[in-house]
Design a protein around this motif. Structure first.
Motif, mmCIF file in Angstrom:
data_model
loop_
_atom_site.group_PDB
_atom_site.id
_atom_site.type_symbol
_atom_site.label_atom_id
_atom_site.label_comp_id
_atom_site.label_asym_id
_atom_site.label_seq_id
_atom_site.Cartn_x
_atom_site.Cartn_y
_atom_site.Cartn_z
ATOM 1 N N VAL A 24 18.233 -6.387 22.755
ATOM 2 C CA VAL A 24 18.117 -4.924 22.738
ATOM 3 C C VAL A 24 18.214 -4.407 21.312
ATOM 4 O O VAL A 24 17.424 -3.553 20.876
ATOM 5 N N LEU A 25 19.176 -4.923 20.555
ATOM 6 C CA LEU A 25 19.315 -4.502 19.165
ATOM 7 C C LEU A 25 18.118 -4.953 18.331
ATOM 8 O O LEU A 25 17.618 -4.207 17.468
ATOM 9 N N ALA A 26 17.637 -6.169 18.589
ATOM 10 C CA ALA A 26 16.456 -6.653 17.873
ATOM 11 C C ALA A 26 15.240 -5.772 18.169
ATOM 12 O O ALA A 26 14.431 -5.476 17.278
ATOM 13 N N ALA A 27 15.109 -5.333 19.415
ATOM 14 C CA ALA A 27 13.997 -4.451 19.784
ATOM 15 C C ALA A 27 14.133 -3.093 19.100
ATOM 16 O O ALA A 27 13.144 -2.522 18.618
ATOM 17 N N ALA A 28 15.388 -2.575 19.041
ATOM 18 C CA ALA A 28 15.605 -1.271 18.409
ATOM 19 C C ALA A 28 15.237 -1.291 16.932
ATOM 20 O O ALA A 28 14.571 -0.370 16.430
ATOM 21 N N THR A 29 15.651 -2.323 16.221
ATOM 22 C CA THR A 29 15.315 -2.395 14.796
ATOM 23 C C THR A 29 13.822 -2.661 14.588
ATOM 24 O O THR A 29 13.239 -2.222 13.591
ATOM 25 N N SER A 30 13.193 -3.361 15.528
ATOM 26 C CA SER A 30 11.742 -3.578 15.442
ATOM 27 C C SER A 30 11.001 -2.247 15.545
ATOM 28 O O SER A 30 10.042 -1.989 14.802
ATOM 29 N N ILE A 31 11.448 -1.394 16.475
ATOM 30 C CA ILE A 31 10.808 -0.085 16.648
ATOM 31 C C ILE A 31 10.912 0.737 15.370
ATOM 32 O O ILE A 31 9.938 1.336 14.903
ATOM 33 N N ILE A 32 12.107 0.749 14.779
ATOM 34 C CA ILE A 32 12.301 1.514 13.542
ATOM 35 C C ILE A 32 11.435 0.951 12.418
ATOM 36 O O ILE A 32 10.781 1.699 11.678
ATOM 37 N N SER A 33 11.399 -0.371 12.307
ATOM 38 C CA SER A 33 10.623 -0.999 11.226
ATOM 39 C C SER A 33 9.124 -0.778 11.397
ATOM 40 O O SER A 33 8.396 -0.645 10.398
ATOM 41 N N LEU A 34 8.649 -0.726 12.645
ATOM 42 C CA LEU A 34 7.218 -0.502 12.880
ATOM 43 C C LEU A 34 6.778 0.879 12.387
ATOM 44 O O LEU A 34 5.614 1.073 12.010
ATOM 45 N N LYS A 61 10.078 -11.148 12.532
ATOM 46 C CA LYS A 61 11.136 -11.238 11.532
ATOM 47 C C LYS A 61 12.374 -10.461 11.958
ATOM 48 O O LYS A 61 13.507 -10.897 11.709
ATOM 49 N N GLN A 62 12.187 -9.321 12.598
ATOM 50 C CA GLN A 62 13.339 -8.568 13.092
ATOM 51 C C GLN A 62 14.045 -9.338 14.208
ATOM 52 O O GLN A 62 15.276 -9.328 14.304
ATOM 53 N N ALA A 63 13.273 -10.002 15.054
ATOM 54 C CA ALA A 63 13.870 -10.813 16.111
ATOM 55 C C ALA A 63 14.679 -11.965 15.509
ATOM 56 O O ALA A 63 15.784 -12.290 15.965
ATOM 57 N N ALA A 64 14.140 -12.572 14.456
ATOM 58 C CA ALA A 64 14.813 -13.703 13.824
ATOM 59 C C ALA A 64 16.144 -13.295 13.205
ATOM 60 O O ALA A 64 17.109 -14.072 13.194
ATOM 61 N N VAL A 65 16.212 -12.061 12.686
ATOM 62 C CA VAL A 65 17.463 -11.581 12.090
ATOM 63 C C VAL A 65 18.600 -11.638 13.110
ATOM 64 O O VAL A 65 19.748 -11.937 12.764
ATOM 65 N N TYR A 66 18.280 -11.378 14.370
ATOM 66 C CA TYR A 66 19.301 -11.349 15.423
ATOM 67 C C TYR A 66 19.269 -12.630 16.272
ATOM 68 O O TYR A 66 19.726 -12.634 17.404
ATOM 69 N N GLU A 67 18.723 -13.701 15.673
ATOM 70 C CA GLU A 67 18.678 -15.016 16.312
ATOM 71 C C GLU A 67 17.969 -14.979 17.664
ATOM 72 O O GLU A 67 18.367 -15.647 18.621
ATOM 73 N N CYS A 68 16.912 -14.182 17.722
ATOM 74 C CA CYS A 68 16.073 -14.108 18.919
ATOM 75 C C CYS A 68 14.677 -14.622 18.578
ATOM 76 O O CYS A 68 14.335 -14.823 17.405
ATOM 77 N N SER A 69 13.884 -14.830 19.594
ATOM 78 C CA SER A 69 12.479 -15.197 19.402
ATOM 79 C C SER A 69 11.603 -14.095 19.980
ATOM 80 O O SER A 69 12.055 -13.296 20.813
ATOM 81 N N ALA A 70 10.351 -14.031 19.550
ATOM 82 C CA ALA A 70 9.444 -12.966 20.002
ATOM 83 C C ALA A 70 8.080 -13.533 20.358
ATOM 84 O O ALA A 70 7.547 -14.385 19.650
ATOM 85 N N GLN A 71 7.550 -13.045 21.460
ATOM 86 C CA GLN A 71 6.183 -13.360 21.872
ATOM 87 C C GLN A 71 5.392 -12.058 21.891
ATOM 88 O O GLN A 71 5.775 -11.115 22.583
ATOM 89 N N ILE A 72 4.304 -12.027 21.135
ATOM 90 C CA ILE A 72 3.506 -10.797 21.031
ATOM 91 C C ILE A 72 2.113 -11.055 21.557
ATOM 92 O O ILE A 72 1.468 -12.044 21.188
ATOM 93 N N ASP A 73 1.644 -10.166 22.424
ATOM 94 C CA ASP A 73 0.322 -10.304 23.028
ATOM 95 C C ASP A 73 -0.510 -9.070 22.707
ATOM 96 O O ASP A 73 -0.102 -7.940 22.981
ATOM 97 N N PHE A 74 -1.680 -9.277 22.120
ATOM 98 C CA PHE A 74 -2.592 -8.185 21.807
ATOM 99 C C PHE A 74 -3.821 -8.161 22.707
ATOM 100 O O PHE A 74 -4.503 -7.158 22.792
ATOM 101 N N SER A 75 -4.109 -9.282 23.340
ATOM 102 C CA SER A 75 -5.385 -9.385 24.055
ATOM 103 C C SER A 75 -5.269 -9.064 25.527
ATOM 104 O O SER A 75 -6.154 -8.453 26.107
ATOM 105 N N GLY A 76 -4.226 -9.472 26.206
ATOM 106 C CA GLY A 76 -4.071 -9.165 27.617
ATOM 107 C C GLY A 76 -5.121 -9.843 28.463
ATOM 108 O O GLY A 76 -6.201 -9.302 28.673
ATOM 109 N N GLU A 77 -4.815 -11.017 28.964
ATOM 110 C CA GLU A 77 -5.687 -11.765 29.857
ATOM 111 C C GLU A 77 -7.041 -12.075 29.222
ATOM 112 O O GLU A 77 -8.069 -12.099 29.875
ATOM 113 N N GLY A 78 -7.045 -12.271 27.924
ATOM 114 C CA GLY A 78 -8.258 -12.721 27.260
ATOM 115 C C GLY A 78 -9.245 -11.637 26.880
ATOM 116 O O GLY A 78 -10.305 -11.926 26.329
#
Length: 324
Positions: free
Chosen positions: A210-220, A281-298
């Motif tokens: 949750v904290l990793a997501a919050a800082t990601s939003i701010i950084s974006l 990188k924000q996820a890594a700061v909080y020892e989390c991993s991130a999966q990002i999808d831009f295409s959505g089912e190809g």
């Protein structure tokens, strides 16, 4: 003249005026320019008459309301596509389907150059319609909140009038019913790494998605505010966050969903890698991993449309002639 009629008339008149502007036979090879101008004015009057026929107006309203009551999201426009094909079949207009999954591409005219394309988007948004009225969305959580129901109805109206005037066409109008116009977003799932967590552990020894997501939003937000040329704007918006469900919940993952837009293809193509970089990188700061999808089912994201300057100026002139 209501908005449906106005845009219908504009679309038809623009397609015919493009022939006049772009076709050499209408300019350089015209032996009687006065007669050509008179014929074109007569054609304009025909378009106005056909667009204002009560039966056409009521038919378009009926189509728009039918689509509005049955909204479908990107690449799920099966009923909408079937409705479009049903109406094109009744008009005797040839078309190709499926195109890009649920899309339809129809043609009216000679089948030869010059070509003018007209486009309407078909997809709805994942929004709950709150207004109570006779033609309210019948699908929970989905709504035509961006006018695509009207766009589709208008293009079908244009198809109807063009078909009636097909013998006047010295070229081809391509009618594109486009799926998934509302795409162009991303989904990021920020999760704990493969570690075992016990409730007796101190909080500072646990990663927090949750904290990793919050800082990601701010950084974006820094992409638009700190990394963008103000003369070539970009937008990155996080529109939905899904995470924990209780005060003492040990959240395993948090999901972000958002959208990004740009006016140039260069900037649009650069946004994806930058969004990925920031979230990971924000996820890594909080020892989390991130999966990002831009295409959505190809399905690929759709880049910005860059209009031809000459055609844009012509469209602006036509709109000023119609609307003043």
């Amino acid at each position: 003249m209501d908005r449906l009629q106005l845009f219908l008339f504009f679309s038809i008149f623009l397609s015919f005026s493009c022939y006049k502007s772009l076709s050499l036979s209408a300019q350089e090879n015209c032996t009687n320019p006065v007669k050509a101008e008179s014929d074109f004015s007569s054609l304009k009057d025909k378009i106005i008459r056909l667009a204002n026929e009560p039966s056409t107006v009521e038919w378009m309203k009926k189509i728009r309301r039918e689509i509005h009551m049955n909204p479908e999201l990107a690449y799920e426009e099966f009923q909408t596509s079937a409705l479009i094909r049903r109406e094109l079949d009744q008009m005797g207009i040839r078309y190709r389907w499926p195109v890009a999954g649920t899309g339809v591409v129809a043609t009216v005219g000679s089948g030869s150059a010059p070509f003018v394309a007209m486009r309407a988007d078909m997809d709805a948004l994942p929004i709950q319609e709150m207004v109570e009225w006779e033609h309210k969305s019948r699908v929970d959580g989905k709504m035509h909140a961006c006018g695509h129901d009207a766009h589709t109805a208008m293009l079908l109206g244009a198809a109807k009038i063009l078909q009636e005037l097909e013998h006047e066409l010295q070229g081809t109008v391509v009618l594109i019913f486009q799926p998934a116009e509302e795409r162009g977003g991303f989904t990021a799932k920020i999760s704990k790494n493969n570690t075992t967590v016990n409730y007796g552990e101190f909080f500072q020894n646990r990663c927090d998605p949750v904290l990793a997501a919050a800082t990601s939003i701010i950084s974006l937000q820094s992409i638009a505010s700190r990394e963008t040329d103000p003369c070539d704007p970009q937008v990155v918006s996080v529109s939905m966050v899904q995470g924990g469900y209780a005060v003492d919940d040990d959240t395993i993952s948090t999901e972000l969903t958002g959208t990004f837009r740009a006016f140039s293809k260069k900037n649009f193509n650069a946004l994806g890698p930058r969004i990925k970089e920031i979230i990971r990188k924000q996820a890594a700061v909080y020892e989390c991993s991130a999966q990002i999808d831009f295409s959505g089912e190809g399905h690929p994201n759709i880049p910005p449309t860059v209009n031809d300057k000459r055609v844009y100026e012509h469209a602006a002139q036509v709109s000023s002639e119609i609307c003043g």
